[in-house]
Design a protein around this motif. Sequence first.
Motif, PDB file in Angstrom:
ATOM      1  N   TRP A  90       0.890  -1.233  -0.044  1.00 52.14           N
ATOM      2  CA  TRP A  90      -0.122  -0.029   0.114  1.00 52.14           C
ATOM      3  C   TRP A  90       0.777   1.207   0.153  1.00 52.14           C
ATOM      4  O   TRP A  90       0.459   2.288  -0.500  1.00 52.14           O
ATOM      5  CB  TRP A  90      -1.002  -0.021   1.272  1.00 52.14           C
ATOM      6  N   VAL A  91       2.080   1.163   0.772  1.00 51.42           N
ATOM      7  CA  VAL A  91       2.916   2.354   0.655  1.00 51.42           C
ATOM      8  C   VAL A  91       3.282   2.687  -0.768  1.00 51.42           C
ATOM      9  O   VAL A  91       3.094   3.938  -1.207  1.00 51.42           O
ATOM     10  CB  VAL A  91       4.222   2.133   1.463  1.00 51.42           C
ATOM     11  N   LYS A  92       3.448   1.701  -1.539  1.00 51.90           N
ATOM     12  CA  LYS A  92       4.020   1.957  -2.983  1.00 51.90           C
ATOM     13  C   LYS A  92       3.132   2.467  -3.949  1.00 51.90           C
ATOM     14  O   LYS A  92       3.087   3.422  -4.459  1.00 51.90           O
ATOM     15  CB  LYS A  92       4.785   0.825  -3.422  1.00 51.90           C
ATOM     16  N   ALA A  93       1.703   1.818  -3.438  1.00 57.92           N
ATOM     17  CA  ALA A  93       0.480   1.988  -4.140  1.00 57.92           C
ATOM     18  C   ALA A  93       0.200   3.632  -4.298  1.00 57.92           C
ATOM     19  O   ALA A  93      -0.051   4.493  -4.949  1.00 57.92           O
ATOM     20  CB  ALA A  93      -0.660   1.441  -3.978  1.00 57.92           C
ATOM     21  N   ASP A  94       0.237   3.990  -2.874  1.00 54.39           N
ATOM     22  CA  ASP A  94      -0.256   5.535  -2.336  1.00 54.39           C
ATOM     23  C   ASP A  94       0.887   6.305  -3.093  1.00 54.39           C
ATOM     24  O   ASP A  94       0.706   7.581  -3.477  1.00 54.39           O
ATOM     25  CB  ASP A  94      -0.010   5.750  -1.142  1.00 54.39           C
ATOM     26  N   ALA A  95       2.300   6.029  -2.968  1.00 55.57           N
ATOM     27  CA  ALA A  95       3.320   6.851  -3.376  1.00 55.57           C
ATOM     28  C   ALA A  95       3.195   7.137  -5.083  1.00 55.57           C
ATOM     29  O   ALA A  95       3.257   8.313  -5.417  1.00 55.57           O
ATOM     30  CB  ALA A  95       4.608   6.366  -3.355  1.00 55.57           C
ATOM     31  N   ILE A  96       2.822   6.184  -5.853  1.00 52.67           N
ATOM     32  CA  ILE A  96       2.381   6.393  -7.165  1.00 52.67           C
ATOM     33  C   ILE A  96       1.226   7.316  -7.494  1.00 52.67           C
ATOM     34  O   ILE A  96       1.025   8.230  -8.119  1.00 52.67           O
ATOM     35  CB  ILE A  96       2.268   4.828  -7.850  1.00 52.67           C
ATOM     36  N   ARG A  97       0.033   7.010  -6.686  1.00 62.51           N
ATOM     37  CA  ARG A  97      -0.679   7.767  -6.804  1.00 62.51           C
ATOM     38  C   ARG A  97      -0.689   9.096  -6.430  1.00 62.51           C
ATOM     39  O   ARG A  97      -0.934  10.280  -7.063  1.00 62.51           O
ATOM     40  CB  ARG A  97      -2.013   7.424  -5.672  1.00 62.51           C
ATOM     41  N   ASP A  98       0.313   9.447  -5.421  1.00 63.79           N
ATOM     42  CA  ASP A  98       0.731  10.807  -5.112  1.00 63.79           C
ATOM     43  C   ASP A  98       1.448  11.477  -5.942  1.00 63.79           C
ATOM     44  O   ASP A  98       1.299  12.908  -6.257  1.00 63.79           O
ATOM     45  CB  ASP A  98       1.278  10.913  -3.833  1.00 63.79           C
TER      46      ASP A  98
END
Length: 478
Positions: free
Chosen positions: A449-457
């Motif tokens: 989830w950390v990587k997913a949120d980073a890409i979204r941001d």
Amino acid sequence: MVLRVYNTLTREMENFIPFCGKKVNMYICGPTVYDHCHLGHARSYVSFDVIRRYLIYRGYDVNYISNITDIDDKVIDRAKEKGEDLFALSRKFTESFIEDMKALRVLAPDAQPKVTEHIPEIIEAVETLINKGTAYSTHKGNVYYDLMRSEEKIGTLSHQTVKGLLEGSGGRIEVENDKKYQLDFVLWKSAPQGETGWESPWGRGRPGWHIECSVMSMKYGSQQLDIHGGGMDLIFPHHEAEILQSESCTGKHPFSKYWLHNGFLTINKEKMSKSLGNFFTIKEVLDKFSPGTIRFFIVYTHYRNNIDFSGESLEEAARARKRLLNTISNVKHALNEAHKDGNDCRLTELINETRETLINSMDDDFNTREAIGNLFVFSRKVNYIVSNEAHSRAALEDVLEFISEIDGILGIFGEEEHEAYKNIPEGLPEYKIMEMIGLRDRAREGKDWVKADAIRDELKEKGIIIEDGNDGTKWRKG
């Protein structure tokens, strides 16, 4: 492998051999434009679009004709009900239909004639049938095809006896007291005072439903078609009538060499139709699902089989299609990092094997279900190779080119027409956005989830807003 098709006329699989070599005259009955089209219409026109595309892929010169019925009892009744001008109403719904087909990536017909633009030709055809003794006019100003005088008998396409047709007509035969015989069908209908009509030798009136298709298919195609198609509900009386009046008019047999009919789109196992009130318009479904998902939902069933509609089945189609789209995203991402002199990694061999299996499936009466099943196998193998082996740019480009080749037949991978694809921020090409979304999807699948949120941001910082839904991840300019 030889292309083989199921012919409704013979109820057999037959080798496909057109009348004139590689030239194919193909006629598909178009809509009656009195309302927005429903998903059952999409099922038919997408199915025949794939058939047309595949014939072109196999090297045939396809002349594809599909008419517009813009004058009919349903059109007249709807115009009266709404208090609208009949021709304005039919134009509005013709434009709506064309808009729907464009959204679903259905190729425009080579000819799309309208009934109201072919009244003189229809009158001429009716006169020919009267002169040949296979039609008669009545004191009411109606003209009927005379089945008792016809050399050919009704029931050849539906494979029913006359008794069976009479008992099972289900209101599809017009009941008029000036007919000689119950199964005689109307060629020209008299118009009541004040109703839209055209002058004819039999008085003011308008064409019957069946004669229009015979006239327009022969004008824009041939007196002998290679393929005539439509929904199974058109077999009787519409297509039966077309055969009789066309062959009587020209003296040539058969009117169409191959008859292809698609199955129904059902809701709770009952045919979707406006008359039953159990329908969803194409526009309603497009509000909730992407054009690609709807097209995939239709194509992932063999065209002759029925499809039962539900929101859940469309969501399942969206998830299945997403797996294939993820493969495209994976390949594009790998291509961005690949070396020019990498290995082929058996990708060329895999492409050739998949192309052969796809052709074999499609040559078997356009078996799209099996063809897409083969694509899932291809997708899994490509994903494994891309994730585990070093590969050349050329091999990855060949994979994308092959997917484009397949999309030319099935039409299920093309980019969606969406406002999001306009005015993309400078320096951020569309393919890069899709790659980043693909990376985020894989991170989410792995619960990172950390990587997913980073890409979204990161995308948000670049002016791109992503939205997750049942139909997959979509994006728009923020």
